[in-house]
Write an enzyme that holds these catalytic residues in place. Structure first.
Site, PDB file in Angstrom:
ATOM      1  N   PHE A  15       0.818  -1.219   0.000  1.00 53.30           N
ATOM      2  CA  PHE A  15       0.000   0.000   0.000  1.00 53.30           C
ATOM      3  C   PHE A  15       0.855   1.275   0.000  1.00 53.30           C
ATOM      4  CE2 PHE A  15      -2.118   2.730   3.464  1.00 53.30           C
ATOM      5  CZ  PHE A  15      -2.684   3.613   2.558  1.00 53.30           C
ATOM      6  N   THR A 137       6.264   2.596  12.905  1.00 51.63           N
ATOM      7  CA  THR A 137       4.883   2.876  13.266  1.00 51.63           C
ATOM      8  C   THR A 137       4.777   3.538  14.637  1.00 51.63           C
ATOM      9  OG1 THR A 137       2.803   1.772  13.825  1.00 51.63           O
ATOM     10  CG2 THR A 137       4.778   0.484  14.122  1.00 51.63           C
ATOM     11  N   ASP A 138       3.676   4.257  14.852  1.00 48.57           N
ATOM     12  CA  ASP A 138       3.420   4.822  16.185  1.00 48.57           C
ATOM     13  C   ASP A 138       3.052   3.732  17.198  1.00 48.57           C
ATOM     14  OD1 ASP A 138       0.883   4.216  15.208  1.00 48.57           O
ATOM     15  OD2 ASP A 138       0.050   6.219  15.502  1.00 48.57           O
ATOM     16  N   GLU A 139       2.733   2.519  16.697  1.00 46.43           N
ATOM     17  CA  GLU A 139       2.298   1.455  17.614  1.00 46.43           C
ATOM     18  C   GLU A 139       3.423   1.006  18.542  1.00 46.43           C
ATOM     19  OE1 GLU A 139      -0.099  -1.659  16.062  1.00 46.43           O
ATOM     20  OE2 GLU A 139      -1.176  -0.331  14.708  1.00 46.43           O
ATOM     21  N   TYR A 162       2.834  -7.663  16.230  1.00 49.69           N
ATOM     22  CA  TYR A 162       3.239  -6.739  15.157  1.00 49.69           C
ATOM     23  C   TYR A 162       4.062  -5.584  15.712  1.00 49.69           C
ATOM     24  CZ  TYR A 162       2.911  -2.679  12.085  1.00 49.69           C
ATOM     25  OH  TYR A 162       3.214  -1.555  11.357  1.00 49.69           O
ATOM     26  N   LYS A 166       8.066  -4.466  15.182  1.00 53.76           N
ATOM     27  CA  LYS A 166       8.504  -3.172  14.643  1.00 53.76           C
ATOM     28  C   LYS A 166       9.410  -2.453  15.657  1.00 53.76           C
ATOM     29  CE  LYS A 166       7.421  -1.497  11.180  1.00 53.76           C
ATOM     30  NZ  LYS A 166       7.937  -1.626   9.783  1.00 53.76           N
ATOM     31  N   ASN A 192      -2.240   5.192   8.051  1.00 56.04           N
ATOM     32  CA  ASN A 192      -2.385   5.735   6.695  1.00 56.04           C
ATOM     33  C   ASN A 192      -3.696   5.275   6.073  1.00 56.04           C
ATOM     34  OD1 ASN A 192       0.794   6.128   5.081  1.00 56.04           O
ATOM     35  ND2 ASN A 192       0.446   6.114   7.270  1.00 56.04           N
ATOM     36  N   TYR A 219     -14.906  -3.423  16.057  1.00 62.68           N
ATOM     37  CA  TYR A 219     -14.406  -4.144  17.227  1.00 62.68           C
ATOM     38  C   TYR A 219     -14.790  -3.415  18.521  1.00 62.68           C
ATOM     39  CZ  TYR A 219     -11.141  -6.417  13.880  1.00 62.68           C
ATOM     40  OH  TYR A 219     -10.562  -7.100  12.833  1.00 62.68           O
ATOM     41  N   ASN A 261     -13.092   4.916  15.815  1.00 63.42           N
ATOM     42  CA  ASN A 261     -13.397   4.021  14.685  1.00 63.42           C
ATOM     43  C   ASN A 261     -14.840   4.164  14.226  1.00 63.42           C
ATOM     44  OD1 ASN A 261     -10.800   3.016  14.747  1.00 63.42           O
ATOM     45  ND2 ASN A 261     -11.327   1.302  16.089  1.00 63.42           N
TER      46      ASN A 261
HETATM   47  P1  NAD Z   1       1.518  -3.693   3.204  1.00 55.69           P
HETATM   48  O1  NAD Z   1       1.218  -4.892   4.029  1.00 55.69           O
HETATM   49  O2  NAD Z   1       0.445  -3.096   2.375  1.00 55.69           O
HETATM   50  O3  NAD Z   1       2.735  -4.021   2.218  1.00 55.69           O
HETATM   51  C1  NAD Z   1       3.875  -4.718   2.637  1.00 55.69           C
HETATM   52  C2  NAD Z   1       4.712  -5.036   1.390  1.00 55.69           C
HETATM   53  O4  NAD Z   1       5.917  -5.701   1.838  1.00 55.69           O
HETATM   54  C3  NAD Z   1       4.019  -5.994   0.419  1.00 55.69           C
HETATM   55  O5  NAD Z   1       4.208  -5.552  -0.908  1.00 55.69           O
HETATM   56  C4  NAD Z   1       4.732  -7.330   0.654  1.00 55.69           C
HETATM   57  O6  NAD Z   1       4.739  -8.171  -0.498  1.00 55.69           O
HETATM   58  C5  NAD Z   1       6.122  -6.864   1.032  1.00 55.69           C
HETATM   59  N1  NAD Z   1       6.856  -7.850   1.836  1.00 55.69           N
HETATM   60  C6  NAD Z   1       6.397  -8.496   2.945  1.00 55.69           C
HETATM   61  N2  NAD Z   1       7.333  -9.350   3.397  1.00 55.69           N
HETATM   62  C7  NAD Z   1       8.413  -9.214   2.567  1.00 55.69           C
HETATM   63  C8  NAD Z   1       9.698  -9.811   2.537  1.00 55.69           C
HETATM   64  N3  NAD Z   1      10.068 -10.731   3.443  1.00 55.69           N
HETATM   65  N4  NAD Z   1      10.582  -9.436   1.578  1.00 55.69           N
HETATM   66  C9  NAD Z   1      10.207  -8.500   0.644  1.00 55.69           C
HETATM   67  N5  NAD Z   1       8.995  -7.919   0.622  1.00 55.69           N
HETATM   68  C10 NAD Z   1       8.099  -8.269   1.582  1.00 55.69           C
HETATM   69  O7  NAD Z   1       2.133  -2.636   4.210  1.00 55.69           O
HETATM   70  P2  NAD Z   1       1.887  -1.049   4.297  1.00 55.69           P
HETATM   71  O8  NAD Z   1       0.613  -0.794   4.995  1.00 55.69           O
HETATM   72  O9  NAD Z   1       2.154  -0.451   2.983  1.00 55.69           O
HETATM   73  O10 NAD Z   1       3.057  -0.650   5.305  1.00 55.69           O
HETATM   74  C11 NAD Z   1       4.379  -0.397   4.814  1.00 55.69           C
HETATM   75  C12 NAD Z   1       5.293  -0.119   5.982  1.00 55.69           C
HETATM   76  O11 NAD Z   1       4.811   1.001   6.709  1.00 55.69           O
HETATM   77  C13 NAD Z   1       5.393  -1.257   6.999  1.00 55.69           C
HETATM   78  O12 NAD Z   1       6.723  -1.333   7.434  1.00 55.69           O
HETATM   79  C14 NAD Z   1       4.482  -0.822   8.132  1.00 55.69           C
HETATM   80  O13 NAD Z   1       4.915  -1.361   9.356  1.00 55.69           O
HETATM   81  C15 NAD Z   1       4.657   0.685   8.079  1.00 55.69           C
HETATM   82  N6  NAD Z   1       3.517   1.475   8.574  1.00 55.69           N
HETATM   83  C16 NAD Z   1       2.280   1.288   8.012  1.00 55.69           C
HETATM   84  C17 NAD Z   1       1.225   2.096   8.428  1.00 55.69           C
HETATM   85  C18 NAD Z   1      -0.153   1.937   7.843  1.00 55.69           C
HETATM   86  O14 NAD Z   1      -1.074   2.596   8.308  1.00 55.69           O
HETATM   87  N7  NAD Z   1      -0.344   1.126   6.818  1.00 55.69           N
HETATM   88  C19 NAD Z   1       1.439   3.069   9.410  1.00 55.69           C
HETATM   89  C20 NAD Z   1       2.712   3.208   9.969  1.00 55.69           C
HETATM   90  C21 NAD Z   1       3.754   2.409   9.517  1.00 55.69           C
HETATM   91  O1  DAU Z   2      -0.867   3.065  13.715  1.00 54.30           O
HETATM   92  C1  DAU Z   2      -0.171   2.605  12.596  1.00 54.30           C
HETATM   93  C2  DAU Z   2      -0.638   1.218  12.224  1.00 54.30           C
HETATM   94  O2  DAU Z   2      -1.920   1.362  11.616  1.00 54.30           O
HETATM   95  C3  DAU Z   2       0.311   0.498  11.272  1.00 54.30           C
HETATM   96  O3  DAU Z   2       1.544   0.308  11.922  1.00 54.30           O
HETATM   97  C4  DAU Z   2      -0.264  -0.846  10.830  1.00 54.30           C
HETATM   98  O4  DAU Z   2       0.568  -1.455   9.880  1.00 54.30           O
HETATM   99  C5  DAU Z   2      -1.633  -0.596  10.209  1.00 54.30           C
HETATM  100  O5  DAU Z   2      -2.224  -1.826   9.867  1.00 54.30           O
HETATM  101  C6  DAU Z   2      -2.532   0.170  11.182  1.00 54.30           C
HETATM  102  O6  DAU Z   2      -2.848  -0.668  12.315  1.00 54.30           O
HETATM  103  P1  DAU Z   2      -4.316  -0.675  12.961  1.00 54.30           P
HETATM  104  O7  DAU Z   2      -4.475  -1.945  13.703  1.00 54.30           O
HETATM  105  O8  DAU Z   2      -4.590   0.595  13.677  1.00 54.30           O
HETATM  106  O9  DAU Z   2      -5.214  -0.670  11.597  1.00 54.30           O
HETATM  107  P2  DAU Z   2      -6.533  -1.468  11.205  1.00 54.30           P
HETATM  108  O10 DAU Z   2      -7.008  -0.887   9.931  1.00 54.30           O
HETATM  109  O11 DAU Z   2      -6.340  -2.951  11.263  1.00 54.30           O
HETATM  110  O12 DAU Z   2      -7.547  -1.066  12.359  1.00 54.30           O
HETATM  111  C7  DAU Z   2      -7.873   0.299  12.604  1.00 54.30           C
HETATM  112  C8  DAU Z   2      -8.803   0.315  13.795  1.00 54.30           C
HETATM  113  O13 DAU Z   2     -10.063  -0.252  13.405  1.00 54.30           O
HETATM  114  C9  DAU Z   2      -8.324  -0.504  14.972  1.00 54.30           C
HETATM  115  O14 DAU Z   2      -8.706   0.150  16.186  1.00 54.30           O
HETATM  116  C10 DAU Z   2      -9.087  -1.825  14.848  1.00 54.30           C
HETATM  117  C11 DAU Z   2     -10.377  -1.406  14.217  1.00 54.30           C
HETATM  118  N1  DAU Z   2     -11.013  -2.385  13.327  1.00 54.30           N
HETATM  119  C12 DAU Z   2     -10.255  -2.950  12.346  1.00 54.30           C
HETATM  120  C13 DAU Z   2     -10.803  -3.871  11.471  1.00 54.30           C
HETATM  121  C14 DAU Z   2      -9.953  -4.528  10.396  1.00 54.30           C
HETATM  122  C15 DAU Z   2     -12.367  -2.676  13.434  1.00 54.30           C
HETATM  123  O15 DAU Z   2     -13.069  -2.142  14.314  1.00 54.30           O
HETATM  124  N2  DAU Z   2     -12.923  -3.552  12.559  1.00 54.30           N
HETATM  125  C16 DAU Z   2     -12.198  -4.193  11.584  1.00 54.30           C
HETATM  126  O16 DAU Z   2     -12.749  -5.034  10.836  1.00 54.30           O
END
Ligand code: NAD
Ligand code: DAU
Length: 358
Positions: A15, A137-139, A162, A166, A192, A219, A261
């Site tokens: 993503f 991540t902020d987590e 997770y 991280k 994001n 949830y 949420n």
């Molecule tokens: P995502 O799950 O959408 O994508 C992860 C990508 O990494 C995929 O394309 C997958 O094929 C690749 N990948 C996984 N394992 C691999 C490996 N062993 N070798 C090579 N490629 C591999 O993740 P995202 O939501 O785009 O998040 C990207 C980064 O940002 C992550 O490090 C995540 O922890 C961090 N992050 C995400 C968010 C969020 O809200 N999505 C917020 C804060 C930080």
């Molecule tokens: O804060 C940054 C993180 O945000 C990233 O590090 C992670 O990679 C990213 O997946 C995201 O984590 P969250 O757990 O916050 O995201 P998610 O979309 O899974 O859930 C957002 C909130 O919504 C969380 O409080 C759980 C809730 N939720 C999620 C799902 C999938 C629901 O209530 N119902 C659902 O079906």
């Protein structure tokens, strides 16, 4: 063309990575981009279909845990910049199956750090000034009560497999700076949202279910809070850190958009009702909201204090939640084929067709 940087983007088919690759190809045409991705379930090559023939773009299918391949890639491509996105990223999956999170997020980050250390600090580096940016991540900071914000000095308190993986990788990155002098940055970002997010995460999942008249799983009591950041804002922040950041520093990146949420789910329902009309039954989409069993160890509230990156590097988010969520829903509506291909699994055939015989 003489490129001013050669950037290894890991996880560029996910993503945020895909949005980042596209941003670089558009806004930094003098940077060469190597996208290394294993194509796990979360990796989707279709995300980058429109740029795959770009002169300054090259895709490599591979695992960040493969030390020999990574070291060869660093040397062959003369990588001077790493933007490390690749990770297992979904909290729910980490609860049901943590092993891949330990392998990719910890061992994979270690493997990349070792390759960077050997290449850049091994005595033979004659390339451009290197940088290794770890996208985190902020987590890692744990869960907040009703008040307060995460700053860069908030102690780590990760609470899911997770976030622990991280936090562990953040510590490794920091250790490579202090021990070896590896030129690193760490960014810790909030939730994001935007185009190409895998529809297991809250916003695209709720979009898909609401569109199709399915139950909308919320949830617990739905009052957990996340700080939403439009993905393009995040990608621009990463470029800013690469260009202006100070090695060894970490930077929090947030959206100033705290929402419960239940508010997020309701906004998506209302937007779809307004754009498409009510459900065939005549009901509003929010009638589909279903409160379900809470996530184990569900963090209550995240909120980022992003004043360091604002004051020191001049970055702040541009997109409000209202604007960003409307744009996001428009994108998913215009790209329903993308969502459908992810949902039915056909997106994974794209790699076979496009690359397998090359
Ligand atoms: P995502 O799950 O959408 O994508 C992860 C990508 O990494 C995929 O394309 C997958 O094929 C690749 N990948 C996984 N394992 C691999 C490996 N062993 N070798 C090579 N490629 C591999 O993740 P995202 O939501 O785009 O998040 C990207 C980064 O940002 C992550 O490090 C995540 O922890 C961090 N992050 C995400 C968010 C969020 O809200 N999505 C917020 C804060 C930080
Ligand atoms: O804060 C940054 C993180 O945000 C990233 O590090 C992670 O990679 C990213 O997946 C995201 O984590 P969250 O757990 O916050 O995201 P998610 O979309 O899974 O859930 C957002 C909130 O919504 C969380 O409080 C759980 C809730 N939720 C999620 C799902 C999938 C629901 O209530 N119902 C659902 O079906």
């Amino acid at each position: 063309m003489n490129f001013t940087r050669t950037v290894l983007v890991t996880g560029g088919c996910g993503f945020i990575g895909a949005n980042f690759v596209k941003l670089l190809l558009k806004e930094r045409p003098d940077w060469r981009v190597i996208n290394l991705d294993k194509l796990t379930y979360a990796g989707n090559l279709q995300n980058l279909a429109e740029v795959k023939e770009s002169e300054n773009y090259h895709f490599v299918k591979g695992d960040i845990c493969d030390a020999a391949m990574i070291e060869a890639l660093f040397t062959a491509e003369k990588i001077d910049t790493v933007c490390h996105f690749a990770a297992e990223s979904h909290v729910d999956r980490s609860i049901t199956g943590p092993a891949d999170f330990i392998q990719t997020n910890i061992v994979g980050t270690f493997t990349l750090l070792e390759a960077a250390r050997k290449t850049w600090l091994g005595g033979n580096w004659d390339g451009k000034e290197p940088s290794f940016l770890h996208v985190s991540t902020d987590e890692v900071y744990g869960s907040l009560g009703e008040t307060g914000f995460f700053t860069e000095t908030t102690p780590f308190d990760p609470r899911s497999p997770y976030s622990s993986s991280k936090a562990s990788s953040d510590h490794l990155v920091s250790a490579y700076f202090h021990t070896y002098g590896l030129p690193v940055f760490i960014t810790n970002c909030s939730n994001n949202y935007g185009p190409y997010q895998f529809p297991e995460k809250l916003i695209p999942l709720i979009f898909h279910n609401a569109l199709n008249g399915k139950a909308l799983p919320v949830y617990g009591d739905g009052k957990n809070i996340r700080d939403w950041l439009y993905v393009k804002d995040h990608c621009e922040a990463i470029v800013r850190v690469l260009e202006k950041g100070v090695h060894g520093q970490s930077y929090n990146i947030g959206g100033n958009n705290e929402k419960q949420n239940i508010e997020v789910v309701t906004v998506i329902c209302d937007l779809l009702d307004a754009k498409l009309g009510l459900l065939p039954s005549g009901e509003q989409r929010k009638s589909l909201i279903t409160f379900v069993k809470d996530r184990l160890g569900h963090d209550r509230r995240y909120a980022i204090d992003a004043s360091k990156i604002k004051d020191q590097l001049g970055w702040q988010p541009k997109v409000t939640f209202e604007e960003g969520i409307s744009k996001t829903i428009d994108w998913y509506l215009a790209n329903q084929q993308w969502v459908d291909s992810v949902m039915d699994g056909s997106y994974q055939e794209y790699y076979q067709q496009m690359y397998a015989n090359r």
